[in-house]
Write a protein that holds these residues in place. Structure first.
Motif, PDB file in Angstrom:
ATOM      1  N   PRO A 123       0.802  -1.233   0.000  1.00 21.56           N
ATOM      2  CA  PRO A 123       0.000   0.000   0.000  1.00 21.56           C
ATOM      3  C   PRO A 123       0.832   1.278   0.000  1.00 21.56           C
ATOM      4  O   PRO A 123       0.403   2.297  -0.544  1.00 21.56           O
ATOM      5  N   GLU A 124       2.011   1.228   0.628  1.00 17.78           N
ATOM      6  CA  GLU A 124       2.833   2.432   0.720  1.00 17.78           C
ATOM      7  C   GLU A 124       3.637   2.708  -0.551  1.00 17.78           C
ATOM      8  O   GLU A 124       4.314   3.737  -0.665  1.00 17.78           O
ATOM      9  N   VAL A 125       3.566   1.795  -1.521  1.00 17.15           N
ATOM     10  CA  VAL A 125       4.309   1.951  -2.778  1.00 17.15           C
ATOM     11  C   VAL A 125       3.338   2.308  -3.898  1.00 17.15           C
ATOM     12  O   VAL A 125       2.251   1.749  -3.999  1.00 17.15           O
ATOM     13  N   PHE A 126       3.754   3.266  -4.739  1.00 22.05           N
ATOM     14  CA  PHE A 126       2.926   3.652  -5.887  1.00 22.05           C
ATOM     15  C   PHE A 126       3.698   3.324  -7.163  1.00 22.05           C
ATOM     16  O   PHE A 126       4.589   4.072  -7.569  1.00 22.05           O
ATOM     17  N   PRO A 127       3.365   2.201  -7.815  1.00 26.86           N
ATOM     18  CA  PRO A 127       4.122   1.779  -9.002  1.00 26.86           C
ATOM     19  C   PRO A 127       3.862   2.684 -10.200  1.00 26.86           C
ATOM     20  O   PRO A 127       2.802   3.308 -10.291  1.00 26.86           O
ATOM     21  N   PRO A 128       4.812   2.773 -11.120  1.00 26.23           N
ATOM     22  CA  PRO A 128       4.630   3.609 -12.318  1.00 26.23           C
ATOM     23  C   PRO A 128       3.446   3.135 -13.154  1.00 26.23           C
ATOM     24  O   PRO A 128       3.164   1.938 -13.222  1.00 26.23           O
ATOM     25  N   TYR A 129       2.762   4.081 -13.765  1.00 26.04           N
ATOM     26  CA  TYR A 129       1.652   3.751 -14.657  1.00 26.04           C
ATOM     27  C   TYR A 129       2.201   3.003 -15.867  1.00 26.04           C
ATOM     28  O   TYR A 129       3.103   3.484 -16.553  1.00 26.04           O
ATOM     29  N   ASN A 130       1.655   1.811 -16.114  1.00 24.74           N
ATOM     30  CA  ASN A 130       2.172   0.967 -17.192  1.00 24.74           C
ATOM     31  C   ASN A 130       1.388   1.226 -18.475  1.00 24.74           C
ATOM     32  O   ASN A 130       0.452   0.501 -18.820  1.00 24.74           O
ATOM     33  N   ASP A 131       1.782   2.266 -19.167  1.00 22.51           N
ATOM     34  CA  ASP A 131       1.077   2.668 -20.387  1.00 22.51           C
ATOM     35  C   ASP A 131       1.157   1.586 -21.461  1.00 22.51           C
ATOM     36  O   ASP A 131       0.198   1.364 -22.209  1.00 22.51           O
ATOM     37  N   GLU A 132       2.287   0.886 -21.520  1.00 24.39           N
ATOM     38  CA  GLU A 132       2.469  -0.143 -22.553  1.00 24.39           C
ATOM     39  C   GLU A 132       1.470  -1.285 -22.382  1.00 24.39           C
ATOM     40  O   GLU A 132       0.812  -1.704 -23.348  1.00 24.39           O
ATOM     41  N   LEU A 133       1.334  -1.793 -21.144  1.00 26.42           N
ATOM     42  CA  LEU A 133       0.394  -2.895 -20.918  1.00 26.42           C
ATOM     43  C   LEU A 133      -1.052  -2.439 -21.099  1.00 26.42           C
ATOM     44  O   LEU A 133      -1.889  -3.202 -21.595  1.00 26.42           O
ATOM     45  N   VAL A 134      -1.349  -1.207 -20.698  1.00 31.52           N
ATOM     46  CA  VAL A 134      -2.708  -0.683 -20.885  1.00 31.52           C
ATOM     47  C   VAL A 134      -3.058  -0.672 -22.371  1.00 31.52           C
ATOM     48  O   VAL A 134      -4.152  -1.083 -22.772  1.00 31.52           O
ATOM     49  N   ARG A 135      -2.125  -0.226 -23.190  1.00 28.33           N
ATOM     50  CA  ARG A 135      -2.364  -0.185 -24.637  1.00 28.33           C
ATOM     51  C   ARG A 135      -2.532  -1.598 -25.212  1.00 28.33           C
ATOM     52  O   ARG A 135      -3.363  -1.827 -26.102  1.00 28.33           O
ATOM     53  N   LEU A 182     -10.657  -6.096 -15.547  1.00 25.18           N
ATOM     54  CA  LEU A 182      -9.299  -5.995 -15.012  1.00 25.18           C
ATOM     55  C   LEU A 182      -8.702  -4.612 -15.270  1.00 25.18           C
ATOM     56  O   LEU A 182      -7.999  -4.059 -14.421  1.00 25.18           O
ATOM     57  N   LEU A 183      -9.006  -4.045 -16.429  1.00 22.47           N
ATOM     58  CA  LEU A 183      -8.505  -2.707 -16.756  1.00 22.47           C
ATOM     59  C   LEU A 183      -9.129  -1.658 -15.836  1.00 22.47           C
ATOM     60  O   LEU A 183      -8.438  -0.761 -15.331  1.00 22.47           O
ATOM     61  N   LEU A 184     -10.429  -1.786 -15.581  1.00 24.23           N
ATOM     62  CA  LEU A 184     -11.111  -0.857 -14.678  1.00 24.23           C
ATOM     63  C   LEU A 184     -10.633  -1.033 -13.238  1.00 24.23           C
ATOM     64  O   LEU A 184     -10.488  -0.054 -12.497  1.00 24.23           O
ATOM     65  N   ALA A 185     -10.389  -2.281 -12.838  1.00 22.81           N
ATOM     66  CA  ALA A 185      -9.891  -2.536 -11.481  1.00 22.81           C
ATOM     67  C   ALA A 185      -8.506  -1.919 -11.295  1.00 22.81           C
ATOM     68  O   ALA A 185      -8.205  -1.337 -10.244  1.00 22.81           O
ATOM     69  N   TYR A 186      -7.660  -2.037 -12.307  1.00 22.68           N
ATOM     70  CA  TYR A 186      -6.318  -1.437 -12.268  1.00 22.68           C
ATOM     71  C   TYR A 186      -6.421   0.079 -12.085  1.00 22.68           C
ATOM     72  O   TYR A 186      -5.757   0.668 -11.221  1.00 22.68           O
ATOM     73  N   SER A 187      -7.290   0.703 -12.870  1.00 21.72           N
ATOM     74  CA  SER A 187      -7.455   2.156 -12.795  1.00 21.72           C
ATOM     75  C   SER A 187      -8.034   2.582 -11.454  1.00 21.72           C
ATOM     76  O   SER A 187      -7.575   3.550 -10.841  1.00 21.72           O
ATOM     77  N   GLN A 188      -9.043   1.845 -10.969  1.00 22.06           N
ATOM     78  CA  GLN A 188      -9.699   2.220  -9.716  1.00 22.06           C
ATOM     79  C   GLN A 188      -8.760   2.082  -8.521  1.00 22.06           C
ATOM     80  O   GLN A 188      -8.748   2.941  -7.626  1.00 22.06           O
ATOM     81  N   MET A 189      -7.965   1.017  -8.488  1.00 23.70           N
ATOM     82  CA  MET A 189      -7.042   0.818  -7.371  1.00 23.70           C
ATOM     83  C   MET A 189      -5.972   1.905  -7.347  1.00 23.70           C
ATOM     84  O   MET A 189      -5.548   2.353  -6.278  1.00 23.70           O
ATOM     85  N   ARG A 190      -5.542   2.353  -8.507  1.00 23.18           N
ATOM     86  CA  ARG A 190      -4.571   3.448  -8.560  1.00 23.18           C
ATOM     87  C   ARG A 190      -5.215   4.759  -8.091  1.00 23.18           C
ATOM     88  O   ARG A 190      -4.611   5.530  -7.344  1.00 23.18           O
ATOM     89  N   LEU A 191      -6.464   5.000  -8.500  1.00 18.73           N
ATOM     90  CA  LEU A 191      -7.153   6.217  -8.071  1.00 18.73           C
ATOM     91  C   LEU A 191      -7.397   6.208  -6.563  1.00 18.73           C
ATOM     92  O   LEU A 191      -7.316   7.254  -5.906  1.00 18.73           O
TER      93      LEU A 191
END
Length: 220
Positions: free
Chosen positions: A20-32, A98-107
């Motif tokens: 939880p204390e780590v914020f990983p980089p947004y993976n634009d490549e995998l999202v695409r 899975l894409l929405l879950a990824y976005s929501q967890m980051r938000l």
């Protein structure tokens, strides 16, 4: 697209399995790649529907359906096409979830960062996408406006995320910081000085490593 949904699952695990204390980089490549896979499934789904529809029309023209009413002359008559349609449709839904879950967890983590302070650490800021940075700024404006005196409730809700047992806490100054007018009077911050002050006044200074909170054990 050899293994359906594998890329989306990898993307989801990046944030779900991260502390939880780590914020990983947004993976634009995998999202695409996930978005591309969804588009490929959509194209195959459309093709499967068209192929099945052609079979229905040809069967009607050839009289294969016989006395079967027109209302029952459906794609269901061709199970192999139905299977193809179900597979691609289910794959699209799975990738989207899975894409929405990824976005929501980051938000959710971005909102939590705002409750911890208004300034984003540089390493976190560099890990955000442009859209996420815009979201943080918008969320910051809304929360600040809601807490602002006059326009909002006039109370800083980010201070006591866990209700304190006592309105005042004991702190130690980590550096010389001059004077500050606090809710209980003027305080002179001299390195290693120990004093009591309200948690609302102390919390921002603790976050910026000007003060540290003391437990009773520290006095012995």
């Amino acid at each position: 697209m050899a293994v359906f949904g594998k890329t989306a699952l990898e993307l989801y695990k990046e944030i779900a399995m991260c502390p939880p204390e780590v914020f990983p980089p947004y993976n634009d490549e995998l999202v695409r790649l996930v978005q591309k896979e969804i588009q490929e499934h959509k194209a195959l789904l459309d093709a499967a529907f068209m192929a099945a529809d052609e079979k229905v029309q040809k069967s009607e023209q050839a009289g294969t359906f016989g006395s079967v009413p027109a209302s029952n002359r459906k794609i269901d008559s061709f199970p192999e096409d139905v299977s193809t349609i179900v597979v691609h449709h289910s794959s699209i839904l799975r990738n989207k979830r899975l894409l929405l879950a990824y976005s929501q967890m980051r938000l959710d983590r971005i909102k939590a960062l705002r409750w911890q302070g208004r300034s984003l650490p540089e390493d976190v800021k560099s890990s955000m996408s442009t859209a996420e940075l815009q979201f943080f700024k918008g969320y910051d404006r809304l929360l600040t406006r809601y807490m602002r005196p006059g326009e909002g409730i006039g109370q800083d809700l980010t201070v006591d995320l866990i209700p304190p047992k006592d309105p005042e806490i004991q702190v130690r100054a980590l550096k010389d910081y001059g004077e500050m007018v606090a809710s209980n009077g003027t305080i002179h911050f001299q390195k290693n000085a120990v004093f009591f002050m309200s948690q609302e006044d102390a919390e921002p200074l603790i976050r910026h490593r000007i003060l540290e909170r003391m437990d009773m054990a520290d006095l012995h």
